[in-house]
Structures are given as structure tokens and as C-alpha cells.
Design a protein around this motif. Structure first.
Motif, PDB file in Angstrom:
ATOM      1  N   GLY A  83      -6.661  12.570  -6.243  1.00 23.35           N
ATOM      2  CA  GLY A  83      -7.038  11.800  -5.347  1.00 23.35           C
ATOM      3  C   GLY A  83      -5.707  11.819  -4.856  1.00 23.35           C
ATOM      4  N   VAL A  84      -5.164  10.577  -4.249  1.00 22.34           N
ATOM      5  CA  VAL A  84      -4.001   9.815  -3.875  1.00 22.34           C
ATOM      6  C   VAL A  84      -3.604   8.896  -3.811  1.00 22.34           C
ATOM      7  N   LEU A  85      -2.723   7.776  -4.875  1.00 21.18           N
ATOM      8  CA  LEU A  85      -2.610   6.495  -4.035  1.00 21.18           C
ATOM      9  C   LEU A  85      -1.700   6.222  -3.022  1.00 21.18           C
ATOM     10  N   VAL A  86      -2.654   5.046  -2.718  1.00 22.84           N
ATOM     11  CA  VAL A  86      -1.358   4.914  -1.310  1.00 22.84           C
ATOM     12  C   VAL A  86      -1.300   3.260  -1.465  1.00 22.84           C
ATOM     13  N   VAL A  87       0.248   3.451  -0.900  1.00 25.66           N
ATOM     14  CA  VAL A  87       1.045   2.014  -1.596  1.00 25.66           C
ATOM     15  C   VAL A  87       0.817   1.431  -0.358  1.00 25.66           C
ATOM     16  N   ASN A  88       0.521   0.340   0.310  1.00 26.96           N
ATOM     17  CA  ASN A  88      -0.513  -0.478   1.659  1.00 26.96           C
ATOM     18  C   ASN A  88       0.306  -1.754   2.200  1.00 26.96           C
ATOM     19  N   ASN A  89       0.999  -1.390   2.768  1.00 25.26           N
ATOM     20  CA  ASN A  89       1.719  -2.832   2.782  1.00 25.26           C
ATOM     21  C   ASN A  89       2.409  -3.202   4.194  1.00 25.26           C
ATOM     22  N   GLY A  93       0.895   2.546   6.359  1.00 24.87           N
ATOM     23  CA  GLY A  93       0.007   2.424   5.020  1.00 24.87           C
ATOM     24  C   GLY A  93      -1.941   2.617   4.925  1.00 24.87           C
ATOM     25  N   ASP A  94      -2.265   1.289   5.610  1.00 28.79           N
ATOM     26  CA  ASP A  94      -3.862   1.654   6.390  1.00 28.79           C
ATOM     27  C   ASP A  94      -4.166   3.338   6.807  1.00 28.79           C
ATOM     28  N   ARG A  95      -3.285   3.250   7.774  1.00 26.05           N
ATOM     29  CA  ARG A  95      -3.150   4.559   7.959  1.00 26.05           C
ATOM     30  C   ARG A  95      -2.988   6.130   7.430  1.00 26.05           C
ATOM     31  N   MET A  96      -2.927   5.422   5.622  1.00 24.82           N
ATOM     32  CA  MET A  96      -2.815   7.037   5.169  1.00 24.82           C
ATOM     33  C   MET A  96      -4.346   7.202   4.697  1.00 24.82           C
ATOM     34  N   ILE A 167       6.862  10.238   1.148  1.00 30.96           N
ATOM     35  CA  ILE A 167       6.970   9.443   2.256  1.00 30.96           C
ATOM     36  C   ILE A 167       6.810   9.409   3.666  1.00 30.96           C
ATOM     37  N   ASP A 168       6.246   8.092   4.344  1.00 31.34           N
ATOM     38  CA  ASP A 168       6.442   8.717   5.810  1.00 31.34           C
ATOM     39  C   ASP A 168       8.156   7.725   6.122  1.00 31.34           C
ATOM     40  N   ALA A 169       8.706   8.683   6.522  1.00 32.06           N
ATOM     41  CA  ALA A 169      10.271   8.091   6.678  1.00 32.06           C
ATOM     42  C   ALA A 169      10.463   8.966   8.011  1.00 32.06           C
ATOM     43  N   ILE A 170       9.239   7.945   8.768  1.00 29.24           N
ATOM     44  CA  ILE A 170       8.971   8.763  10.492  1.00 29.24           C
ATOM     45  C   ILE A 170      10.266   7.969  11.211  1.00 29.24           C
ATOM     46  N   SER A 171       9.958   6.072  10.879  1.00 28.90           N
ATOM     47  CA  SER A 171      10.571   5.672  11.218  1.00 28.90           C
ATOM     48  C   SER A 171      12.197   5.250  10.647  1.00 28.90           C
TER      49      SER A 171
END
Length: 366
Positions: A83-89, A93-96, A167-171
């Protein structure tokens, strides 16, 4: 002012230079020709280099928005039965979590308030005693609110667990002060547009050696976004599907502009200076910023809407004056709006923003 180019003060797509736009006119080219192979190799080599990751990460290009890169990263980082652990704030994060759900990948989350950076110790606690988590996913810059997460500290925690750090570093790519070379990230997702000032339509993932091994172990969960297929093809100078060739031309040119101007250090300095300029304007206008100063990004500012002013009215008045701003998201949409100083923006247009905002607020109230 409308005789000048419309300035996009939204967090993507971002304005681009004439040189980057002109690169679209290099001509039509079949992606099976050797000229495209040369272009592909050049971009794949340049992306890690210009983000201070040369020698440690390998780039995979995909035609699609930044979300395409994130979906590729998540589904290609988790082996079967794990599985995956999502850091969501925030929204991203919700999109992941939505990506994990869509592909049937088990997930847990470390959730915090949208205005509070993620807590590395909460990530540590969530990983304690777990051997079934293959990847931890975190957003660097949550454009929902303009909040920066402590990716370096979270990366150190994840490295102790044996999971991959995605990491989502898109922005955040080429915008935020955190040097990606200092972050123990295995997969870094970015886009041609935003901080690199290319055109939208191409995105990429940068993979460490551990991530390269993992994507070849993960099951095929998508035909289009299977990283192992991109890896095998792009190492040979091939792509599995028709790419946005002309957007690649523009990304190639944008990287040249970026490096000629001084690369990472110069680009992040520019973004800090822009943020200081416009936030001084916001203070003089009495516009209140949602996120505490110490947690703010170098681009997105989430602002309280002025009293008796709706977002729709303010947006339309600003657009008349040559600027496009962005609404708040989710539960923040009714009371907030966002201004983002991303992309190619002439300095004088940022200096003129204060008057445009003042006039627009007065007109929106009227």
C-alpha cells in the motif's frame, strides 16, 4: 492595460516567454525520427541536471498534465499486495488518495489542517511497525492554500522505513527554496510549465535508483501511465505513445532560458523577490493572508476576499485590467481567492498590480 498581454496570476497554466512560444514553430516532426530521439535524450539529461539531481535521478517524460505524472508515480511505486501512505493537507493530497482508490491500491493517510504543514513525527508514527507500505506520497507546495510542507524532514523519516518517498513537486520545482538534492526523494513529479516556464502539456517524473528498480517490479495498472514501459522505451530513445512534440521543443527552449539566467539559485531568488513585492501590496491594501508567513510558498498567496466583494466580481474587474486571478478551493471557495506570481511576468506588470487591485475592489463593491 489590455493592449498588453493578459497576465495569468493563477497557479498554472503560467505565462511563457516569446522565445518559448516561438519554439513551437521549429516544425512538424515524427517522433520516430532520429531528430526526436536527440531531443528526447537532451531533455531527459537536462531535467535532473537543472534541478541539481544530475547523477542521482533519471527522467521519464509523459505527455499530460502534472496529474498524469503523479498518477504514473503512485501506481508505479507500489508492488502487488502492498500500500501507500498519503500525507494529506490539501486538495492535491486528496488527489493522491483518489488515484490510489481508482487503482485499488490500499492506502492510509496522515491528515492535518489545510493551513498547517505536515508533521514528520506523525509520518513516523504512521509508519511504525508497518512493513506493508511501499511508498509515502507528499505534496511539496500545496497550491490549495500556498502552503509549503517540510519535505526534507519527511524524507529523512521515510528513508528510515525502507519505503519510497514520492513528492508532488509540480508547483515547487525551480520555485521553492528547498534544494531537491537535499531531499531523500525517490520519485519527484514535475511539469514543463510552472517553475520551468515551458508550455503546459508535458510532465515528468525523476526517479532514483531505488525507484527505477521499483517501477519494474510494480504490476501494470495502466496502459498509458505504466512507468516501466516509458523507462524501457526512453532509454532507447523511443516513446510508447505519440508525444506532444512541439511542447517538447518549447520545454527544450525553456530549460535553455532557465540555465542561461542562472538556473535554480537565480530562479528561486526571482520568485522570492516577486512574492515580497506583491505581499507588500496586499499589506498596504489591507488584504489578509490565510497562511502564516513562515509556512508560505514563493508563489501562491491565499487571500481573504474584501468585505462585500465576491470572487466572481473581483475576477471580472481584474481581468478588465489585464490580470487573471484564481478562486479558492473546497471549503475555502466562498471566502478566499488566490494570486500566484508564477511564469514569465514582466516586473512592471507586477508593480502595476496594486493599482489594479485597488480599482477592482472598489468597482466590485459598487
Amino acid at each position: 492595460m489590455m493592449d498588453e498581454e493578459l497576465i495569468l496570476l493563477n497557479p498554472g497554466p503560467a505565462c511563457t516567454s516569446k522565445r518559448v512560444k516561438d519554439a513551437l514553430l521549429r516544425g512538424d516532426l515524427c517522433h520516430r525520427e532520429p531528430e526526436f530521439t536527440e531531443l528526447l535524450f537532451r531533455i531527459r539529461e537536462a531535467l535532473p541536471r537543472c534541478l541539481n539531481l544530475g547523477g542521482t535521478h533519471e527522467a521519464l517524460l509523459v505527455t499530460g498534465s502534472g496529474t498524469a505524472a503523479m498518477e504514473m508515480a503512485v501506481i508505479s511505486s507500489v508492488r502487488a499486495g502492498r500500500g501507500v501512505l498519503v500525507v494529506n493537507n490539501g486538495v492535491y493530497g486528496d488527489r493522491m488518495i483518489k488515484i490510489a482508490k481508482a487503482h485499488g491500491i490500499p492506502f492510509d493517510e496522515v491528515r492535518s489542517d489545510w493551513t498547517v504543514p505536515a508533521d514528520p513525527e506523525a509520518v513516523r508514527a504512521a509508519l511504525a511497525g508497518r512493513d506493508d507500505v511501499d511508498a509515502v506520497v507528499c505534496v511539496h507546495h500545496e497550491t490549495t492554500t500556498g502552503l509549503i510542507n517540510p519535505i526534507k524532514e519527511i524524507g529523512e523519516v521515510v528513508a528510515e522505513s525502507g519505503a519510497l518517498f514520492v513528492i508532488d513537486a509540480i508547483s515547487g520545482t525551480a520555485i521553492e527554496d528547498q534544494d531537491l538534492a537535499e531531499v531523500k526523494a525517490d520519485v519527484i513529479c514535475g511539469t514543463a510549465n510552472k517553475g520551468l516556464h515551458g508550455l503546459p502539456g508535458m510532465s515528468f517524473i525523476l526517479c532514483s535508483e531505488a525507484a527505477i528498480e521499483r517501477v519494474q517490479e510494480a504490476p501494470v495498472r495502466s496502459l498509458y501511465l505504466n512507468a516501466a514501459g516509458y523507462l524501457a522505451g526512453q532509454r532507447k530513445g523511443d516513446v510508447p505513445f505519440t508525444p506532444a512534440v512541439q511542447v517538447c521543443y518549447s520545454l527544450d527552449e525553456a530549460i535553455k532560458e532557465y540555465e542561461e539566467a542562472g538556473g535554480f539559485a537565480a530562479r528561486t531568488r526571482l520568485y522570492r523577490e516577486r512574492a515580497a513585492l506583491v505581499r507588500g501590496q496586499f499589506a498596504r491594501l489591507g488584504l489578509k493572508i490565510l497562511v502564516d508567513e513562515q509556512f508560505r510558498s514563493n508563489t501562491v498567496t491565499m487571500l481573504h476576499l474584501p468585505e462585500n466583494v465576491t470572487y466572481a466580481a473581483l475576477h471580472d474587474e481584474l481581468k478588465k485590467r489585464g490580470y487573471v486571478v484564481y478562486a479558492g478551493q473546497g471549503q475555502l471557495s466562498a471566502d478566499f481567492f488566490r494570486i500566484c506570481t508564477m511564469g514569465e511576468i514582466p516586473w512592471h506588470r507586477l508593480e502595476q498590480l496594486e493599482d489594479a487591485l485597488r480599482e477592482s475592489i472598489e468597482a466590485a463593491r459598487g
